[in-house]
Write a protein that holds these residues in place. Sequence first.
Motif, short mmCIF file in Angstrom:
data_model
loop_
_atom_site.label_atom_id
_atom_site.label_comp_id
_atom_site.label_asym_id
_atom_site.label_seq_id
_atom_site.Cartn_x
_atom_site.Cartn_y
_atom_site.Cartn_z
N ASP A 222 0.71 -1.25 -0.02
CA ASP A 222 -0.16 0.07 0.00
C ASP A 222 0.82 1.31 -0.15
O ASP A 222 0.48 2.31 -0.17
CB ASP A 222 -0.96 0.33 1.01
CG ASP A 222 -2.04 -1.16 1.47
OD1 ASP A 222 -2.15 -1.77 0.02
OD2 ASP A 222 -2.51 -1.36 2.49
N SER B 252 -3.71 0.21 5.33
CA SER B 252 -4.49 0.60 4.32
C SER B 252 -5.01 1.96 4.60
O SER B 252 -4.85 2.84 3.71
CB SER B 252 -5.50 -0.61 3.89
OG SER B 252 -6.67 0.10 3.58
N ALA C 155 -2.14 4.39 4.33
CA ALA C 155 -1.61 4.59 2.98
C ALA C 155 -2.68 5.76 2.35
O ALA C 155 -2.29 6.47 1.55
CB ALA C 155 -1.63 3.36 2.22
#
Length: 430
Positions: A333, A414, A417
Motif C-alpha cells: 500500500d 491501508s 496509506a
Amino acid sequence: MAIGQWSSTSSGISRRAATVPEQPIAKLMTAALANPELISLAAGFVDDATLPVEAVGQALEQLRLRPESMRPSLQYGSTAGDPALREHLLGMTAGSATEQMSIDRIVVTAGSNQLLHLLAETLLDPGDIVLCAAPTYFVFLGALSDVGARAISVASDGEGMLASALQETLERLQAAGLRQRVKCVYTIPYFDNPAATTMSKPRREAIWEVVDRWSQDQVLYLISDDAYRALRYEGDDVPTFLELGADPERVIHCGTFSKQFAPGLRVGWGLLPEALVEPVLRQKAVIDFGSPYFNQVLVRTIIEQRLLEPQVERLRAGYRVKLNAMVDALQRDVAHIPGVRFHQPTGGLYVWLELPEHCSTGPDSPLWREATRRGVLYVPGEFCFAAEGEKLRPNTMRLSFGVQSAENIRKGISLLAAAIDEVTTAANHG
Ligand SMILES: Cc1ncc(COP(=O)(O)O)c(C=O)c1O
C-alpha cells in the motif's frame, strides 16, 4: 493548562515538578484514543492475548505449595534485589563474560525505565551531555530533560548509531571545550525503539572502539539498552558489548522482562560497572529500598520452572506473523509512493517509516489529522529526536505491530496509506 504553565506557587508544587512537561505522546494518545474505533499502531505495548496467564499461574502454584519460599517474598527485600534472581540475570546478561563477574554488579529495578532514571540521576548534573542515536527512545529523552541534561543525537543508519558520526560528534564537543560534560553514549543495539535497527557485530566493535578511545582521560560510559533482545524473529543473536570484550567498568547493560514476558510485573535490571553500583543503590534506597520483592521471586520461579523460554518462543512465533503482516501491507500500500522508505526489521515491535520530505507527521500536520480522521494512529517521529545534534526528521513515524491483530494491522496500514496518498496528492497539486 498548557505544558510548563503550572505555577509552583499557586499549586504548592516544587519548581522542579512544575517544569516537568507532560509526556507529549501520552497527551496525544489520550486525545486520539477517545475514539474507540481507532486502530492504534502507536502504543509500544505487548499483545494482551499473549500475556503469560498460564505460566504465571503455574509459578504462583509452585510458590503456594512452598510457603517457606513464598513467605520471605512477602517481606521487604534488599535494595539490589533477590540474590538468586540476580544470579540468573548475571548469566543472561554477561553471557560468556559471566565468570569474571559477581552478582554484586546486578541491580534489580522496577522495570528498566527505573534503571534509566536512576542512571540519569546518578551520572548527570544539569548541563551534562548524553549522546544518543537519531532517532532514539523518547522516554529516556524525558528522563534526561528531567535532570537538566542535554541529549545530543548522532547520525545513524540501518545498523544504528554510526561510529564515524560518534567520533565526529566527540571531536566537535571537545573542540567546544565540552568533553568533560559528555558522560555517556546511549544505544539500543537490538531492534531499536523506534528505528527498528540492530547493530551488527562489526558496528558494535566500531562503537566500542570509539567509546574506548574517548575514555582514556575521563570515563565515558556506554549504555546498552537491551529491552528487545529476546524478541528476535530471524537470524542469530548478536553478542553483547561485554561478550565482544568491552570493558565491564564502562559498559552498562539494561535488561527487562517487560517485552519478553509481562510488563505488569515491572521487573528490570542493570549490569553495572563496579563504580556505579553503590551510587545507584543509594539513589534507589532513597526511592524504594528495593523493587517489589514478590515480583522478583515470581520471575525467579518462572525462570527456574523453565516457563520463560516457551513463552518467548510463543511471542516470537506470534510477532513474526504480525511483523510480516505489517511489512507486506506497507509493501502493497505504501512502498510505491515516491520518497517512502522502510526496512524489514528482524525483531522487536516496530517499523520505522520515512515519508517524502515535505510530508510531516507531527500532531499539527495534515497527515496526523487525516490519519486520525480515517481511524489510524501512529507515533510522530519528531518526538524521538534529541533537541540537539542531528537534524530532526519531521517526515518520519514509528509503527508498532505488537498490539493489533494481523487483520487490524493490514486495515490500519491501508487507512494510513490512504491518508498519505491524500496528503501527498494535495501537496503535489497545491
Ligand atoms: C528501549 C526501551 N528501553 C526501556 C523500556 C522500558 O521498559 P520497562 O520499564 O517496561 O522495562 C522500553 C519500553 O518500551 C523501551 O522501549
